[in-house]
Design an enzyme around this catalytic site. Structure first.
Site, PDB file in Angstrom:
ATOM      1  N   CYS A 101       0.831  -1.301   0.071  1.00 21.41           N
ATOM      2  CA  CYS A 101       0.148   0.036  -0.071  1.00 21.41           C
ATOM      3  C   CYS A 101       0.912   1.081   0.049  1.00 21.41           C
ATOM      4  O   CYS A 101       1.724   1.308   0.618  1.00 21.41           O
ATOM      5  CB  CYS A 101      -0.953   0.224   1.027  1.00 21.41           C
ATOM      6  SG  CYS A 101      -2.008   1.486   1.314  1.00 21.41           S
TER       7      CYS A 101
ATOM      8  N   CYS B 279       0.005   4.676   6.795  1.00 21.11           N
ATOM      9  CA  CYS B 279      -0.581   4.428   8.282  1.00 21.11           C
ATOM     10  C   CYS B 279       0.365   3.848   9.280  1.00 21.11           C
ATOM     11  O   CYS B 279       0.788   2.722   9.025  1.00 21.11           O
ATOM     12  CB  CYS B 279      -1.811   3.584   7.984  1.00 21.11           C
ATOM     13  SG  CYS B 279      -3.101   4.355   6.775  1.00 21.11           S
TER      14      CYS B 279
ATOM     15  N   CYS C 145     -17.361  -4.375   1.488  1.00 17.88           N
ATOM     16  CA  CYS C 145     -16.093  -4.022   0.959  1.00 17.88           C
ATOM     17  C   CYS C 145     -15.248  -2.972   1.897  1.00 17.88           C
ATOM     18  O   CYS C 145     -16.036  -2.148   2.547  1.00 17.88           O
ATOM     19  CB  CYS C 145     -16.447  -3.451  -0.482  1.00 17.88           C
ATOM     20  SG  CYS C 145     -16.621  -4.791  -1.651  1.00 17.88           S
TER      21      CYS C 145
ATOM     22  N   CYS D 157     -19.790   1.395   7.857  1.00 20.83           N
ATOM     23  CA  CYS D 157     -18.948   0.808   9.049  1.00 20.83           C
ATOM     24  C   CYS D 157     -17.944   1.532   9.016  1.00 20.83           C
ATOM     25  O   CYS D 157     -16.768   1.843   8.057  1.00 20.83           O
ATOM     26  CB  CYS D 157     -18.666  -0.614   8.498  1.00 20.83           C
ATOM     27  SG  CYS D 157     -17.365  -1.504   9.459  1.00 20.83           S
TER      28      CYS D 157
ATOM     29  N   ARG E 129     -18.469  -3.601  17.159  1.00 20.34           N
ATOM     30  CA  ARG E 129     -17.734  -4.854  16.818  1.00 20.34           C
ATOM     31  C   ARG E 129     -16.327  -5.083  17.214  1.00 20.34           C
ATOM     32  O   ARG E 129     -15.433  -4.107  17.178  1.00 20.34           O
ATOM     33  CB  ARG E 129     -17.471  -5.116  15.039  1.00 20.34           C
ATOM     34  CG  ARG E 129     -17.296  -6.307  14.707  1.00 20.34           C
ATOM     35  CD  ARG E 129     -17.186  -6.436  13.364  1.00 20.34           C
ATOM     36  NE  ARG E 129     -18.377  -6.355  12.431  1.00 20.34           N
ATOM     37  CZ  ARG E 129     -19.367  -7.321  12.211  1.00 20.34           C
ATOM     38  NH1 ARG E 129     -19.232  -8.566  12.901  1.00 20.34           N
ATOM     39  NH2 ARG E 129     -20.552  -6.943  11.626  1.00 20.34           N
TER      40      ARG E 129
END
Length: 335
Positions: free
Chosen positions: A71, A75, A147, A206, A276
């Site tokens: 990537c 982060c 996704c 989400c 969650r």
């Protein structure tokens, strides 16, 4: 401190439990400052809020990485960044493997299967592969498909909605004020823009983040307030699992009591949201903590492994839910 703790739990019972109105940023901070000797009481209040406003059902989800590693973003918690010297190497999953992963997820009792890619945002090739994967999964498995493909353009949002994607995950990761300490290659506002487009397109939103990345309690309360203003359908709570080779690789794991206090605080800020358990709970909380979290506001879990780290075997989580007499959410129902 004792007087504050008594007051804020009384406020929570009246405001959140009785009325369904989440705690404000300042009130969440009061919760995060509660001493350890009030933790059990706090968890009990959070559990009562969850049962009152969400019910006993627990949503179970599995995730799989369609594109791992390489990537371009930085982060600081993520071993999939191509900018760090981590052991994760770039790889792509083929469609048959994606379908098999969806089948195994469904067998565990999960109703949600999330396709994840380590990218800034999807290119045409990746979107075409996602579309083919979704079609192949639907031909073999009855399961809702989510996704997580990074930041999106409006056209890409529309394409995913047209594919029938049930829910889109894009984490804000942390408080707006702390975000530049976590990511420098894009902004908090860019992530927020993607989430707004997703919501406007009719997909479920989400959005959560990672606790224990060096943020202050004030910033943790700020993050809860950020999420409450977004009104996401689901909030995944991750706890930092320091990854070798990343800038956050040497940070200490969040203490279990602090993690559980945060779980309860986020439930009291978001009384009607799917909350969650996600990555890092195993190293942060262990088996006992998982039980306490599910009895302290959590009403959804990711089962099996995560993207680059190991999770608990699905059977352990399912056995725990059975022991606690908490039914797994049925496919197509809503909490």
């Amino acid at each position: 401190m004792t007087q504050v703790s008594t007051d804020i739990l009384a406020v929570a019972r009246e405001q959140v439990l009785a009325e369904g109105t989440g705690l404000s940023r300042e009130q969440v901070l009061d919760v995060l400052h509660l001493p350890d000797d009030r933790l059990e009481e706090l968890l009990a209040v959070a559990h009562e809020v969850r049962m009152t406003w969400c019910g006993p059902e627990v949503e179970v989800e599995g995730i799989v990485s369609l594109k791992t590693g390489g990537c371009p973003e930085d982060c600081h918690f993520c071993s999939q960044s191509g900018l760090f010297e981590s052991p994760v190497r770039a790889a792509r999953l083929d469609i048959p493997s994606l379908v098999e992963a969806a089948k195994q997820t469904a067998k565990s009792g999960a109703t949600e299967f999330c396709i994840v890619a380590a990218v800034r945002g999807p290119d045409d090739r990746l979107l075409a592969q996602v579309a083919a994967g979704i079609e192949a999964i639907r031909n073999e498995v009855e399961i809702d498909i989510a996704c997580s493909l990074g930041m999106l353009t409006q056209d890409q949002v529309d394409q995913l909605a047209g594919m029938g994607v049930h829910r889109y995950n894009h984490n804000l990761e942390t408080a707006r004020s702390y975000f530049p300490n976590v990511v420098t290659t894009h902004t908090w506002e860019e992530r927020w823009g993607t989430l707004r487009m997703v919501r406007d397109a009719g997909m479920e939103v989400c959005c959560g983040g990672i606790l224990g990345m060096g943020e202050s309690l004030e910033q943790r309360a700020e993050f809860a307030a950020d999420l409450a203003s977004l009104e996401p359908d689901e909030v995944p709570l991750n706890f930092l699992n320091p990854r070798p080779g990343t800038p956050f690789g040497d940070l200490e794991v969040l203490p279990a009591s602090e993690a559980l206090r945060a779980v309860a605080a986020f439930r009291l800020a978001l009384p009607k949201t799917i909350l969650r358990f996600a990555g890092g709970r195993e190293i942060t909380l262990g088996d006992l903590g998982a039980r306490k979290g599910i009895l302290g506001g959590i009403n959804a879990v990711i089962v099996g492994n995560y993207l680059t780290t190991l999770g608990r075997p699905a059977e352990q989580d399912l056995d725990l839910l059975d022991t606690l007499s908490m039914p797994i959410k049925a496919l197509g129902s809503t909490i």
